[in-house]
Design a protein around this motif. Structure first.
Motif, PDB file in Angstrom:
ATOM      1  N   LEU A   4       0.839  -1.203   0.000  1.00  0.00           N
ATOM      2  CA  LEU A   4       0.000   0.000   0.000  1.00  0.00           C
ATOM      3  C   LEU A   4       0.868   1.245   0.000  1.00  0.00           C
ATOM      4  O   LEU A   4       1.772   1.395   0.833  1.00  0.00           O
ATOM      5  N   LEU A  32       0.759   5.225   0.584  1.00  0.00           N
ATOM      6  CA  LEU A  32      -0.051   6.241   1.263  1.00  0.00           C
ATOM      7  C   LEU A  32       0.760   7.526   1.353  1.00  0.00           C
ATOM      8  O   LEU A  32       1.884   7.521   1.869  1.00  0.00           O
ATOM      9  N   TYR A  73      -9.091  -3.797   4.809  1.00  0.00           N
ATOM     10  CA  TYR A  73      -9.742  -3.508   3.525  1.00  0.00           C
ATOM     11  C   TYR A  73     -11.173  -4.023   3.517  1.00  0.00           C
ATOM     12  O   TYR A  73     -11.481  -5.038   4.142  1.00  0.00           O
ATOM     13  N   VAL A 130      -8.812   3.446  -2.186  1.00  0.00           N
ATOM     14  CA  VAL A 130      -7.578   2.993  -2.811  1.00  0.00           C
ATOM     15  C   VAL A 130      -7.882   2.479  -4.213  1.00  0.00           C
ATOM     16  O   VAL A 130      -8.959   1.948  -4.489  1.00  0.00           O
ATOM     17  N   ARG A 180      -2.770   2.042  -4.069  1.00  0.00           N
ATOM     18  CA  ARG A 180      -2.389   3.389  -3.640  1.00  0.00           C
ATOM     19  C   ARG A 180      -3.634   4.146  -3.199  1.00  0.00           C
ATOM     20  O   ARG A 180      -4.695   4.041  -3.812  1.00  0.00           O
ATOM     21  N   ALA A 181      -3.476   4.905  -2.128  1.00  0.00           N
ATOM     22  CA  ALA A 181      -4.594   5.666  -1.577  1.00  0.00           C
ATOM     23  C   ALA A 181      -4.822   6.932  -2.407  1.00  0.00           C
ATOM     24  O   ALA A 181      -3.867   7.612  -2.800  1.00  0.00           O
TER      25      ALA A 181
END
Length: 325
Positions: A178, A180, A192, A217, A227-228
């Motif tokens: 991930l 962020l 999630y 995301v 990816r956020a």
């Protein structure tokens, strides 16, 4: 060695009792197994072939999947399997069934166009969200691991992804790398839920929770990364053309109806509320390019996605809307 007659009699009675109990348990197990198979079976002739615009729901009175039909008795035609959560697209259906007992466990049923079971997966947890990609090839579901409501401050979910093209199952996607705020994020509280797939069967959107905040995301299955994009987004649902995301946004810290339904434009970064002002705790469904459907108050409703109009009731005593195209 001489065994007293009274002892032999007591032993015989004990053995007989154990045999009877064992037989009863075996019979119960067989009946329970038979019931589970029946619960995952649709009536003959009931399937996903009703044509464009057909809407399927979970009938809350029976627990079975039904097709909405205003001309039918009760406004629907029942005949599908029993499900706690249901979704369908591309000739594939996903049915989540909670199993009795403690700790909580569930079955994930993959169904074909005739709603016949083609795969069954047993997993821990309570059914929460279910999604099938537009092609019917990639499936995702979310289970509550603890707790039973997103309104609670402490809960845990497990979100899985199944690729029917390869048969590969990811039981929990929380280990996906991930990004962020431009940096790789590592934390034990990453959680999630609510996956929604793009038409390419690779890109997906989901909610991630970490550090007490929820974010939208964008995920990539081939590169196994996420990816956020934006804060305060839960249960995203991607529009058919892939440009808009419907989601529930937290607007209150109270436990009663803390969310409102919004739509976010991925190209412009702008968002707007829809005309539904009640607290929607559901993953909205795009029934077409302009309309959203969702569950609220024991019924399924629809509302225009552009913020105009007003909510319209589609089916009473229903949840889990699905519009297979």
């Amino acid at each position: 060695m001489n065994v007293p007659a009274s002892t032999r009699a007591r032993t015989a009675i004990l053995v007989l009792a154990l045999l009877l109990l064992g037989g009863g348990a075996t019979a119960y197990t067989l009946r329970a197994a038979s019931g589970r198979v029946a619960a995952g079976t649709a009536d003959p002739g009931f399937g996903l072939d009703a044509g464009p615009g057909a809407l399927y729901v979970r009938d809350t009175a029976s627990g079975r999947v039904a097709r909405v039909d205003p001309a039918a008795p009760g406004g629907r035609v029942a005949g599908g399997p029993s499900c706690d959560r249901f979704h369908a697209a591309g000739g594939t259906a996903l049915c989540l069934q909670r199993r009795p007992g403690v700790p909580a466990r569930s079955y994930v049923l993959v169904l074909d166009r005739r709603l016949r079971e083609v795969r069954r997966i047993g997993l821990p947890g309570i059914p929460s969200r279910a999604r099938v990609s537009a092609s019917g090839r990639v499936l995702s579901w979310t289970m509550f691991a603890t707790g039973d409501s997103y309104a609670r401050s402490a809960f845990s979910t497990r979100t899985s992804i199944l690729d029917l093209r390869t048969g590969y199952l990811v039981k929990n996607i929380e280990q996906i790398p991930l990004t962020l705020d431009g940096r790789r994020h590592h934390a034990p509280d990453v959680n999630y839920w609510g996956v929604s797939f793009a038409s390419d069967d690779n890109r997906f959107y989901a909610t991630v929770s970490t550090g007490g905040r929820t974010r939208l995301v964008e995920g990539d299955l081939r590169n196994w990364s996420a990816r956020a994009l934006r804060e305060n987004v839960e249960c995203p649902s991607l529009s058919p053309d892939g440009s808009l995301v419907a989601f529930k946004k937290r607007v209150s810290d109270g436990p009663r109806e803390p969310w409102r339904l919004y739509v976010y434009d991925l190209r412009t970064g702008r968002e707007h509320a829809v005309a539904e002002r009640r607290g929607i705790d559901d993953q909205a469904l795009w029934t077409d390019a302009r309309t959203l459907a969702y569950g609220y108050g024991g019924a399924v409703w629809s509302v225009p996605a552009d913020g105009t109009g007003a909510p319209r009731r589609l089916a009473d005593g229903a949840s889990s809307p699905a519009a297979p195209r």
